[in-house]
Write an enzyme that holds these catalytic residues in place. Structure first.
Site, PDB file in Angstrom:
ATOM      1  N   GLY A   8       0.830  -1.197   0.000  1.00 49.50           N
ATOM      2  CA  GLY A   8       0.000   0.000   0.000  1.00 49.50           C
ATOM      3  C   GLY A   8       0.867   1.251   0.000  1.00 49.50           C
ATOM      4  O   GLY A   8       0.349   2.362  -0.008  1.00 49.50           O
ATOM      5  N   ASN A   9       2.177   1.058   0.039  1.00 50.18           N
ATOM      6  CA  ASN A   9       3.104   2.184   0.194  1.00 50.18           C
ATOM      7  C   ASN A   9       3.667   2.615  -1.169  1.00 50.18           C
ATOM      8  O   ASN A   9       4.535   1.955  -1.726  1.00 50.18           O
ATOM      9  CB  ASN A   9       4.235   1.740   1.143  1.00 50.18           C
ATOM     10  CG  ASN A   9       5.180   2.864   1.496  1.00 50.18           C
ATOM     11  OD1 ASN A   9       5.361   3.801   0.729  1.00 50.18           O
ATOM     12  ND2 ASN A   9       5.794   2.754   2.660  1.00 50.18           N
ATOM     13  N   GLU A  41      -0.590  -9.667   8.763  1.00 49.08           N
ATOM     14  CA  GLU A  41       0.833  -9.945   9.036  1.00 49.08           C
ATOM     15  C   GLU A  41       0.953 -10.971  10.146  1.00 49.08           C
ATOM     16  O   GLU A  41       0.416 -10.761  11.231  1.00 49.08           O
ATOM     17  CB  GLU A  41       1.568  -8.658   9.446  1.00 49.08           C
ATOM     18  CG  GLU A  41       1.984  -7.843   8.258  1.00 49.08           C
ATOM     19  CD  GLU A  41       3.317  -7.105   8.438  1.00 49.08           C
ATOM     20  OE1 GLU A  41       4.094  -7.433   9.358  1.00 49.08           O
ATOM     21  OE2 GLU A  41       3.560  -6.200   7.637  1.00 49.08           O
ATOM     22  N   ASP A  76       9.346  -6.831   2.991  1.00 52.67           N
ATOM     23  CA  ASP A  76       9.116  -6.550   4.399  1.00 52.67           C
ATOM     24  C   ASP A  76      10.348  -5.832   4.916  1.00 52.67           C
ATOM     25  O   ASP A  76      11.477  -6.227   4.605  1.00 52.67           O
ATOM     26  CB  ASP A  76       8.865  -7.844   5.192  1.00 52.67           C
ATOM     27  CG  ASP A  76       8.273  -7.507   6.544  1.00 52.67           C
ATOM     28  OD1 ASP A  76       7.157  -6.955   6.572  1.00 52.67           O
ATOM     29  OD2 ASP A  76       8.934  -7.749   7.566  1.00 52.67           O
ATOM     30  N   ASP A 154      12.774   7.881   7.735  1.00 49.52           N
ATOM     31  CA  ASP A 154      13.833   8.554   6.961  1.00 49.52           C
ATOM     32  C   ASP A 154      14.354   9.842   7.622  1.00 49.52           C
ATOM     33  O   ASP A 154      15.571  10.046   7.661  1.00 49.52           O
ATOM     34  CB  ASP A 154      13.340   8.864   5.533  1.00 49.52           C
ATOM     35  CG  ASP A 154      13.386   7.645   4.629  1.00 49.52           C
ATOM     36  OD1 ASP A 154      14.089   6.676   4.979  1.00 49.52           O
ATOM     37  OD2 ASP A 154      12.728   7.650   3.576  1.00 49.52           O
TER      38      ASP A 154
HETATM   39  P1  IMP Z   1       6.180  -2.921   6.251  1.00 48.37           P
HETATM   40  O1  IMP Z   1       5.483  -2.112   5.201  1.00 48.37           O
HETATM   41  O2  IMP Z   1       5.307  -3.802   7.042  1.00 48.37           O
HETATM   42  O3  IMP Z   1       7.377  -3.606   5.681  1.00 48.37           O
HETATM   43  O4  IMP Z   1       6.665  -1.857   7.323  1.00 48.37           O
HETATM   44  C1  IMP Z   1       7.826  -1.208   7.128  1.00 48.37           C
HETATM   45  C2  IMP Z   1       7.905  -0.034   8.110  1.00 48.37           C
HETATM   46  O5  IMP Z   1       9.282   0.136   8.428  1.00 48.37           O
HETATM   47  C3  IMP Z   1       7.466   1.267   7.446  1.00 48.37           C
HETATM   48  O6  IMP Z   1       6.114   1.568   7.705  1.00 48.37           O
HETATM   49  C4  IMP Z   1       8.407   2.279   8.074  1.00 48.37           C
HETATM   50  O7  IMP Z   1       7.900   2.637   9.342  1.00 48.37           O
HETATM   51  C5  IMP Z   1       9.682   1.471   8.291  1.00 48.37           C
HETATM   52  N1  IMP Z   1      10.563   1.570   7.104  1.00 48.37           N
HETATM   53  C6  IMP Z   1      10.859   0.563   6.239  1.00 48.37           C
HETATM   54  N2  IMP Z   1      11.662   1.000   5.255  1.00 48.37           N
HETATM   55  C7  IMP Z   1      11.853   2.305   5.502  1.00 48.37           C
HETATM   56  C8  IMP Z   1      12.581   3.297   4.796  1.00 48.37           C
HETATM   57  O8  IMP Z   1      13.184   3.090   3.740  1.00 48.37           O
HETATM   58  N3  IMP Z   1      12.546   4.524   5.347  1.00 48.37           N
HETATM   59  C9  IMP Z   1      11.889   4.811   6.489  1.00 48.37           C
HETATM   60  N4  IMP Z   1      11.174   3.931   7.177  1.00 48.37           N
HETATM   61  C10 IMP Z   1      11.165   2.664   6.675  1.00 48.37           C
END
Ligand code: IMP
Length: 197
Positions: A8-9, A41, A76, A154
């Site tokens: 979703g990102n 998850e 992930d 970030d």
């Molecule tokens: P996921 O989408 O379940 O993998 O959650 C990853 C979470 O880790 C994100 O919502 C961020 O809070 C953090 N995260 C992962 N990658 C990054 C990055 O490249 N920059 C900043 N935060 C990150």
């Protein structure tokens, strides 16, 4: 070849597009019925287990649709802070939504050890196979929120391979060259080994 990124990102989709385009591959966000899939998850600290579970869920969602045979990418990732014994780790997105960046800075207020690491695991499912790769990026947690680029943590993460700026002050291209996700995606795109045009 087109790869559907089950996330979703949109920041992650843009970062992946940048990297896969170098291999002549395009990345699109996986959408079903106009919305992005929501995953359950698993309560696990193992990123590989989480990624494989996301793949299985995505595969089940596209079954019987025109996307059934598409390559699917999942990822992930998380922030692992040494002095907090790897917190927030697999709970990074929940912690970001709840206590946020200032919450993390408060937890580290009296802490001199600012060492931390971003980690990512990327997996692509295609032709009944799954290819996976991991990437990491070490750095330190800043003392305040700096920069408006990127997403998540970030603006509080200063990578050692950078020039002292936070990832929140970097362009997408600058960040991808040294980031955990950049590394995992680059490796997984190489493992795909597409036929040269
Ligand atoms: P996921 O989408 O379940 O993998 O959650 C990853 C979470 O880790 C994100 O919502 C961020 O809070 C953090 N995260 C992962 N990658 C990054 C990055 O490249 N920059 C900043 N935060 C990150």
């Amino acid at each position: 070849m087109e790869i559907l990124f089950a996330t979703g990102n949109m920041n992650k989709v843009s970062e992946a597009s940048e990297i896969f385009s170098k291999k002549g591959l395009s990345v699109l966000q996986l959408e079903l019925g106009g919305s992005t899939p929501e995953f359950i998850e698993p309560q696990s600290e193992d990123m590989e287990e989480i990624a494989v579970s996301k793949i299985e869920q995505a595969r089940a969602m596209v079954e019987g649709t025109p996307l059934e045979h598409s390559a699917i990418l999942v990822e992930d990732s998380g922030l692992f802070i040494d002095s907090l014994r790897n917190f927030p780790g697999p709970y990074s997105s929940y912690v970001e939504r709840t206590i946020g960046l200032t919450g993390i800075l408060n937890l580290l207020k009296e802490e001199e050890n600012r060492e931390a690491e971003f980690r990512a695991l990327a997996a692509i499912s295609f032709d009944g196979k799954i290819v996976k790769a991991v990437g990491s990026c070490r750095g330190k947690i800043a003392y305040s929120v700096i920069g408006e680029s990127g997403f998540g943590y970030d603006p509080i993460f200063i990578p050692y391979e950078g020039d002292g700026r936070t990832c929140g002050e970097m362009s997408r291209v600058e960040k991808s060259q040294i980031s955990h996700r950049g590394r995992a995606l680059k490796e997984v795109s190489e493992l795909l080994n597409p036929p040269s045009k």
